[in-house]
Design a protein around this motif. Structure first.
Motif, PDB file in Angstrom:
ATOM      1  N   LEU A 199       5.270   1.391   4.085  1.00 50.04           N
ATOM      2  CA  LEU A 199       4.519   1.372   5.344  1.00 50.04           C
ATOM      3  C   LEU A 199       3.864   0.018   5.590  1.00 50.04           C
ATOM      4  O   LEU A 199       3.797  -0.441   6.726  1.00 50.04           O
ATOM      5  CB  LEU A 199       3.446   2.463   5.334  1.00 50.04           C
ATOM      6  CG  LEU A 199       3.949   3.900   5.289  1.00 50.04           C
ATOM      7  CD1 LEU A 199       2.788   4.871   5.130  1.00 50.04           C
ATOM      8  CD2 LEU A 199       4.751   4.234   6.542  1.00 50.04           C
ATOM      9  N   CYS A 200       3.353  -0.597   4.541  1.00 50.31           N
ATOM     10  CA  CYS A 200       2.631  -1.872   4.638  1.00 50.31           C
ATOM     11  C   CYS A 200       3.091  -2.774   3.488  1.00 50.31           C
ATOM     12  O   CYS A 200       2.406  -2.868   2.458  1.00 50.31           O
ATOM     13  CB  CYS A 200       1.128  -1.646   4.573  1.00 50.31           C
ATOM     14  SG  CYS A 200       0.460  -0.616   5.889  1.00 50.31           S
ATOM     15  N   PRO A 201       4.227  -3.438   3.637  1.00 52.91           N
ATOM     16  CA  PRO A 201       4.843  -4.143   2.518  1.00 52.91           C
ATOM     17  C   PRO A 201       4.066  -5.333   1.968  1.00 52.91           C
ATOM     18  O   PRO A 201       4.376  -5.802   0.881  1.00 52.91           O
ATOM     19  CB  PRO A 201       6.198  -4.597   3.066  1.00 52.91           C
ATOM     20  CG  PRO A 201       6.218  -4.283   4.496  1.00 52.91           C
ATOM     21  CD  PRO A 201       5.040  -3.457   4.834  1.00 52.91           C
ATOM     22  N   GLU A 202       3.074  -5.811   2.656  1.00 51.57           N
ATOM     23  CA  GLU A 202       2.341  -6.988   2.172  1.00 51.57           C
ATOM     24  C   GLU A 202       0.997  -6.643   1.538  1.00 51.57           C
ATOM     25  O   GLU A 202       0.227  -7.543   1.208  1.00 51.57           O
ATOM     26  CB  GLU A 202       2.140  -7.981   3.321  1.00 51.57           C
ATOM     27  CG  GLU A 202       3.440  -8.590   3.808  1.00 51.57           C
ATOM     28  CD  GLU A 202       4.217  -9.299   2.698  1.00 51.57           C
ATOM     29  OE1 GLU A 202       3.611 -10.074   1.940  1.00 51.57           O
ATOM     30  OE2 GLU A 202       5.437  -9.052   2.590  1.00 51.57           O
ATOM     31  N   LYS A 203       0.709  -5.368   1.325  1.00 51.44           N
ATOM     32  CA  LYS A 203      -0.575  -4.961   0.749  1.00 51.44           C
ATOM     33  C   LYS A 203      -0.612  -5.211  -0.754  1.00 51.44           C
ATOM     34  O   LYS A 203       0.065  -4.533  -1.527  1.00 51.44           O
ATOM     35  CB  LYS A 203      -0.841  -3.479   1.019  1.00 51.44           C
ATOM     36  CG  LYS A 203      -1.329  -3.183   2.407  1.00 51.44           C
ATOM     37  CD  LYS A 203      -2.822  -2.929   2.358  1.00 51.44           C
ATOM     38  CE  LYS A 203      -3.342  -2.601   3.722  1.00 51.44           C
ATOM     39  NZ  LYS A 203      -4.293  -1.547   3.725  1.00 51.44           N
ATOM     40  N   ALA A 204      -1.425  -6.159  -1.169  1.00 49.06           N
ATOM     41  CA  ALA A 204      -1.550  -6.488  -2.590  1.00 49.06           C
ATOM     42  C   ALA A 204      -2.122  -5.313  -3.376  1.00 49.06           C
ATOM     43  O   ALA A 204      -1.734  -5.085  -4.529  1.00 49.06           O
ATOM     44  CB  ALA A 204      -2.420  -7.723  -2.767  1.00 49.06           C
ATOM     45  N   THR A 205      -3.021  -4.548  -2.773  1.00 47.18           N
ATOM     46  CA  THR A 205      -3.649  -3.442  -3.495  1.00 47.18           C
ATOM     47  C   THR A 205      -2.627  -2.374  -3.889  1.00 47.18           C
ATOM     48  O   THR A 205      -2.749  -1.774  -4.957  1.00 47.18           O
ATOM     49  CB  THR A 205      -4.773  -2.798  -2.664  1.00 47.18           C
ATOM     50  OG1 THR A 205      -4.267  -2.447  -1.379  1.00 47.18           O
ATOM     51  CG2 THR A 205      -5.954  -3.735  -2.509  1.00 47.18           C
ATOM     52  N   SER A 206      -1.631  -2.162  -3.058  1.00 45.63           N
ATOM     53  CA  SER A 206      -0.601  -1.172  -3.391  1.00 45.63           C
ATOM     54  C   SER A 206       0.264  -1.657  -4.545  1.00 45.63           C
ATOM     55  O   SER A 206       0.629  -0.871  -5.423  1.00 45.63           O
ATOM     56  CB  SER A 206       0.262  -0.862  -2.169  1.00 45.63           C
ATOM     57  OG  SER A 206      -0.513  -0.238  -1.164  1.00 45.63           O
ATOM     58  N   SER A 232       1.066 -12.663  -5.900  1.00 42.74           N
ATOM     59  CA  SER A 232       1.707 -13.569  -4.940  1.00 42.74           C
ATOM     60  C   SER A 232       1.200 -13.320  -3.530  1.00 42.74           C
ATOM     61  O   SER A 232       1.257 -14.218  -2.682  1.00 42.74           O
ATOM     62  CB  SER A 232       3.221 -13.436  -4.994  1.00 42.74           C
ATOM     63  OG  SER A 232       3.647 -12.222  -4.419  1.00 42.74           O
ATOM     64  N   ARG A 233       0.697 -12.128  -3.267  1.00 45.63           N
ATOM     65  CA  ARG A 233       0.180 -11.817  -1.936  1.00 45.63           C
ATOM     66  C   ARG A 233      -1.311 -12.097  -1.814  1.00 45.63           C
ATOM     67  O   ARG A 233      -1.788 -12.413  -0.746  1.00 45.63           O
ATOM     68  CB  ARG A 233       0.473 -10.356  -1.602  1.00 45.63           C
ATOM     69  CG  ARG A 233       1.911 -10.191  -1.172  1.00 45.63           C
ATOM     70  CD  ARG A 233       2.473  -8.823  -1.474  1.00 45.63           C
ATOM     71  NE  ARG A 233       3.842  -8.691  -1.043  1.00 45.63           N
ATOM     72  CZ  ARG A 233       4.895  -9.116  -1.735  1.00 45.63           C
ATOM     73  NH1 ARG A 233       4.735  -9.725  -2.892  1.00 45.63           N
ATOM     74  NH2 ARG A 233       6.121  -8.946  -1.277  1.00 45.63           N
ATOM     75  N   LYS A 234      -2.014 -11.971  -2.913  1.00 47.39           N
ATOM     76  CA  LYS A 234      -3.459 -12.205  -2.893  1.00 47.39           C
ATOM     77  C   LYS A 234      -3.866 -12.799  -4.248  1.00 47.39           C
ATOM     78  O   LYS A 234      -4.269 -12.076  -5.146  1.00 47.39           O
ATOM     79  CB  LYS A 234      -4.215 -10.914  -2.621  1.00 47.39           C
ATOM     80  CG  LYS A 234      -5.679 -11.134  -2.347  1.00 47.39           C
ATOM     81  CD  LYS A 234      -6.357  -9.874  -1.878  1.00 47.39           C
ATOM     82  CE  LYS A 234      -7.809 -10.206  -1.605  1.00 47.39           C
ATOM     83  NZ  LYS A 234      -8.558  -9.038  -1.251  1.00 47.39           N
ATOM     84  N   PRO A 235      -3.760 -14.109  -4.381  1.00 47.84           N
ATOM     85  CA  PRO A 235      -3.992 -14.734  -5.694  1.00 47.84           C
ATOM     86  C   PRO A 235      -5.442 -14.718  -6.156  1.00 47.84           C
ATOM     87  O   PRO A 235      -5.711 -14.954  -7.331  1.00 47.84           O
ATOM     88  CB  PRO A 235      -3.497 -16.166  -5.501  1.00 47.84           C
ATOM     89  CG  PRO A 235      -3.371 -16.381  -4.050  1.00 47.84           C
ATOM     90  CD  PRO A 235      -3.281 -15.037  -3.394  1.00 47.84           C
ATOM     91  N   ASP A 236      -6.376 -14.463  -5.283  1.00 42.93           N
ATOM     92  CA  ASP A 236      -7.784 -14.449  -5.707  1.00 42.93           C
ATOM     93  C   ASP A 236      -8.108 -13.105  -6.228  1.00 42.93           C
ATOM     94  O   ASP A 236      -8.854 -12.593  -6.767  1.00 42.93           O
ATOM     95  CB  ASP A 236      -8.713 -14.851  -4.576  1.00 42.93           C
ATOM     96  CG  ASP A 236      -8.563 -13.976  -3.343  1.00 42.93           C
ATOM     97  OD1 ASP A 236      -7.550 -13.272  -3.213  1.00 42.93           O
ATOM     98  OD2 ASP A 236      -9.451 -14.017  -2.490  1.00 42.93           O
TER      99      ASP A 236
END
Length: 97
Positions: A60-67, A93-97
């Motif tokens: 549904l949300c392919p760029e969600k780092a949390t998933s 890679s989506r959310k390096p912090d």
């Protein structure tokens, strides 16, 4: 036999399974609900169900780092270390912090 969902129609005499309910969610609006369901499954040690939820979240949300992080943690708990590392890398890679 799978229920029919096209155009809002389905066989109402067949009860929906948990997976049918998750599969029926096609809008990103449902991602937080499915994510929370996945977290509940993970905490209940139902790791395969949790992983299915997190994969649906990513559909549904392919760029969600949390998933990706949640899927990685679930795979880690299930003993799939290679899969866990892959998911953790995708999260970073989506959310390096």
């Amino acid at each position: 036999k799978k229920p029919q969902f096209e155009f809002g129609q389905r066989d109402k005499t067949m009860p929906l399974s948990e997976q049918d309910c998750i599969d029926y969610c096609l809008e990103p609006f449902w991602e937080p609900t499915i994510f929370n369901l996945g977290q509940s499954y993970r905490k209940a040690r139902q790791l395969h169900k949790a992983a299915r939820c997190f994969k649906k979240c990513l559909a549904l949300c392919p760029e969600k780092a949390t998933s990706f992080s949640a899927l990685g943690f679930t795979r880690h708990l299930d003993g799939d270390l290679d899969g866990a590392i892959e998911s953790y890398h995708k999260a970073l890679s989506r959310k390096p912090d």
